[in-house]
Design a protein around this motif. Structure first.
Motif, PDB file in Angstrom:
ATOM      1  N   ILE A   1       0.844  -1.193   0.000  1.00 18.16           N
ATOM      2  CA  ILE A   1       0.000   0.000   0.000  1.00 18.16           C
ATOM      3  C   ILE A   1       0.881   1.246   0.000  1.00 18.16           C
ATOM      4  O   ILE A   1       1.777   1.385   0.836  1.00 18.16           O
ATOM      5  CB  ILE A   1      -0.922   0.030   1.236  1.00 18.16           C
ATOM      6  CG1 ILE A   1      -1.711  -1.273   1.360  1.00 18.16           C
ATOM      7  CG2 ILE A   1      -1.849   1.241   1.172  1.00 18.16           C
ATOM      8  CD1 ILE A   1      -2.581  -1.604   0.163  1.00 18.16           C
ATOM      9  N   THR A   2       0.642   2.129  -0.948  1.00 20.83           N
ATOM     10  CA  THR A   2       1.303   3.431  -0.973  1.00 20.83           C
ATOM     11  C   THR A   2       0.282   4.466  -0.522  1.00 20.83           C
ATOM     12  O   THR A   2      -0.746   4.654  -1.167  1.00 20.83           O
ATOM     13  CB  THR A   2       1.806   3.778  -2.387  1.00 20.83           C
ATOM     14  OG1 THR A   2       2.739   2.780  -2.815  1.00 20.83           O
ATOM     15  CG2 THR A   2       2.489   5.143  -2.393  1.00 20.83           C
ATOM     16  N   MET A   3       0.559   5.112   0.600  1.00 22.54           N
ATOM     17  CA  MET A   3      -0.405   6.045   1.182  1.00 22.54           C
ATOM     18  C   MET A   3       0.181   7.445   1.249  1.00 22.54           C
ATOM     19  O   MET A   3       1.361   7.627   1.569  1.00 22.54           O
ATOM     20  CB  MET A   3      -0.814   5.588   2.578  1.00 22.54           C
ATOM     21  CG  MET A   3      -1.941   6.392   3.183  1.00 22.54           C
ATOM     22  SD  MET A   3      -2.665   5.551   4.623  1.00 22.54           S
ATOM     23  CE  MET A   3      -4.023   6.670   4.979  1.00 22.54           C
ATOM     24  N   THR A   4      -0.650   8.423   0.935  1.00 22.93           N
ATOM     25  CA  THR A   4      -0.256   9.829   0.998  1.00 22.93           C
ATOM     26  C   THR A   4      -1.183  10.559   1.962  1.00 22.93           C
ATOM     27  O   THR A   4      -2.401  10.377   1.915  1.00 22.93           O
ATOM     28  CB  THR A   4      -0.341  10.486  -0.391  1.00 22.93           C
ATOM     29  OG1 THR A   4       0.551   9.809  -1.285  1.00 22.93           O
ATOM     30  CG2 THR A   4       0.035  11.960  -0.324  1.00 22.93           C
ATOM     31  N   ILE A   5      -0.600  11.367   2.838  1.00 20.29           N
ATOM     32  CA  ILE A   5      -1.381  12.206   3.745  1.00 20.29           C
ATOM     33  C   ILE A   5      -0.960  13.656   3.530  1.00 20.29           C
ATOM     34  O   ILE A   5       0.227  13.988   3.620  1.00 20.29           O
ATOM     35  CB  ILE A   5      -1.166  11.816   5.218  1.00 20.29           C
ATOM     36  CG1 ILE A   5      -1.644  10.384   5.467  1.00 20.29           C
ATOM     37  CG2 ILE A   5      -1.899  12.791   6.142  1.00 20.29           C
ATOM     38  CD1 ILE A   5      -1.394   9.886   6.876  1.00 20.29           C
ATOM     39  N   LYS A   6      -1.933  14.514   3.250  1.00 20.84           N
ATOM     40  CA  LYS A   6      -1.675  15.939   3.084  1.00 20.84           C
ATOM     41  C   LYS A   6      -2.096  16.661   4.360  1.00 20.84           C
ATOM     42  O   LYS A   6      -3.258  16.600   4.758  1.00 20.84           O
ATOM     43  CB  LYS A   6      -2.438  16.483   1.875  1.00 20.84           C
ATOM     44  CG  LYS A   6      -1.952  15.900   0.552  1.00 20.84           C
ATOM     45  CD  LYS A   6      -2.698  16.487  -0.633  1.00 20.84           C
ATOM     46  CE  LYS A   6      -2.143  15.945  -1.945  1.00 20.84           C
ATOM     47  NZ  LYS A   6      -2.870  16.499  -3.119  1.00 20.84           N
ATOM     48  N   GLY A   7      -1.135  17.316   5.013  1.00 26.94           N
ATOM     49  CA  GLY A   7      -1.392  17.943   6.303  1.00 26.94           C
ATOM     50  C   GLY A   7      -1.532  19.448   6.208  1.00 26.94           C
ATOM     51  O   GLY A   7      -0.669  20.127   5.649  1.00 26.94           O
ATOM     52  N   TYR A   8      -2.631  19.971   6.787  1.00 27.65           N
ATOM     53  CA  TYR A   8      -2.927  21.406   6.714  1.00 27.65           C
ATOM     54  C   TYR A   8      -2.984  22.066   8.091  1.00 27.65           C
ATOM     55  O   TYR A   8      -3.537  23.144   8.233  1.00 27.65           O
ATOM     56  CB  TYR A   8      -4.282  21.615   6.030  1.00 27.65           C
ATOM     57  CG  TYR A   8      -4.351  21.183   4.588  1.00 27.65           C
ATOM     58  CD1 TYR A   8      -4.074  22.082   3.557  1.00 27.65           C
ATOM     59  CD2 TYR A   8      -4.706  19.883   4.242  1.00 27.65           C
ATOM     60  CE1 TYR A   8      -4.156  21.695   2.226  1.00 27.65           C
ATOM     61  CE2 TYR A   8      -4.788  19.485   2.910  1.00 27.65           C
ATOM     62  CZ  TYR A   8      -4.510  20.398   1.911  1.00 27.65           C
ATOM     63  OH  TYR A   8      -4.585  20.010   0.585  1.00 27.65           O
ATOM     64  N   ASP A   9      -2.426  21.440   9.124  1.00 33.31           N
ATOM     65  CA  ASP A   9      -2.624  21.924  10.486  1.00 33.31           C
ATOM     66  C   ASP A   9      -1.300  22.212  11.187  1.00 33.31           C
ATOM     67  O   ASP A   9      -0.242  21.751  10.768  1.00 33.31           O
ATOM     68  CB  ASP A   9      -3.420  20.882  11.286  1.00 33.31           C
ATOM     69  CG  ASP A   9      -4.105  21.475  12.512  1.00 33.31           C
ATOM     70  OD1 ASP A   9      -4.032  22.701  12.705  1.00 33.31           O
ATOM     71  OD2 ASP A   9      -4.711  20.697  13.273  1.00 33.31           O
ATOM     72  N   GLY A  10      -1.384  22.966  12.279  1.00 30.65           N
ATOM     73  CA  GLY A  10      -0.236  23.206  13.139  1.00 30.65           C
ATOM     74  C   GLY A  10      -0.197  22.163  14.240  1.00 30.65           C
ATOM     75  O   GLY A  10      -0.854  21.127  14.159  1.00 30.65           O
ATOM     76  N   GLY A  11       0.553  22.420  15.301  1.00 27.93           N
ATOM     77  CA  GLY A  11       0.644  21.450  16.387  1.00 27.93           C
ATOM     78  C   GLY A  11       1.388  22.027  17.568  1.00 27.93           C
ATOM     79  O   GLY A  11       1.854  23.171  17.527  1.00 27.93           O
TER      80      GLY A  11
END
Length: 243
Positions: free
Chosen positions: A108-118
């Protein structure tokens, strides 16, 4: 007489302790059952991985598939339109759906696009990449094995359920934070920033049902910041079906 009374008291305490242990165990199993029932009844459309045919891997040629998620600072600004709860102001969320379907015995090739701080993780274990091919992920094209504990906006963490009838699957991915400057601009104009793109690969084995969640405390002020979006299924938690 004194010895007999003490022995009886000790026996009663052991019996009470045993009963309490059984009750706690039953409650834990019931909790898992209720979660699975809720997940199985989830009306969200399933996000199905895209087939890639046979692909090269460290294990040789293998069936491949790809899937993509995004994580947003506010569900109202997200594309999580399939969430059964609808958008909730101030709720962080993954999307477009939190019920994922992956093919068995595949890469499985998975991509996550993150738009948040922390801010900072409660547990530094979750700043490490676990369960991926070579124990790595790529962040905006750069290969890494971990992030700083104060550089994580969210995690994507797949857990196996307490059963021996399906293969074990555990994957942990820390998603790198957006800068304070970037998030300040988002707060001002509401325009989504350029996402931080995280890509990783992992293997599935036989069919099974799994759960995933975020291990970063991104809820409201209740339950050590694990309340609100963190405790409501379909925002920062979901289900993985391997079939």
């Amino acid at each position: 007489m004194t010895t007999t009374t003490t022995g009886a008291s000790t026996g009663a305490k052991k019996l009470l302790g045993g009963v309490l242990f059984v009750l706690v165990s039953v409650a834990a199993v019931a909790g898992v059952g209720l979660f699975l029932h809720s997940a199985s009844a989830d009306p969200q459309p399933i996000l199905v991985a895209t087939p890639m045919g046979n692909v090269d891997s460290p294990q040789g040629k293998i069936n491949g598939a790809s899937i993509e998620l995004s994580v947003f600072a506010d569900s109202e600004s997200s594309n999580n339109i399939q969430n059964k709860e609808g958008s909730r102001p101030g709720y962080v969320t993954y999307g477009p759906s939190t019920h994922l379907q992956l093919p068995a015995n595949s890469l499985i090739t998975m991509t996550i696009k993150g738009y948040d701080g922390g801010e900072k993780l409660n547990n530094t274990f979750f700043s490490r990449v676990v369960g991926t091919v070579d124990g790595t992920m790529t962040v905006d094209g750069k290969q890494v094995k971990s992030l700083g504990e104060d550089q994580v906006q969210h995690t994507f963490t797949i857990h196996s359920l307490p059963t021996s009838t399906q293969p074990t699957l555990f994957v942990n991915i820390p998603v790198q934070i957006q800068s304070e400057e970037t998030m300040g601009k988002f707060d001002e104009d509401g325009v989504l920033p350029t996402p931080i793109v995280t890509t990783f690969q992992f293997y599935t084995e036989g069919p099974g049902e799994y759960v995933w969640n975020c291990e970063y405390p991104c809820g409201d002020g209740t339950y050590a910041k694990f309340g609100a979006a963190m405790s409501r299924y379909g925002f920062m938690s979901g289900k993985v079906t391997v079939k």
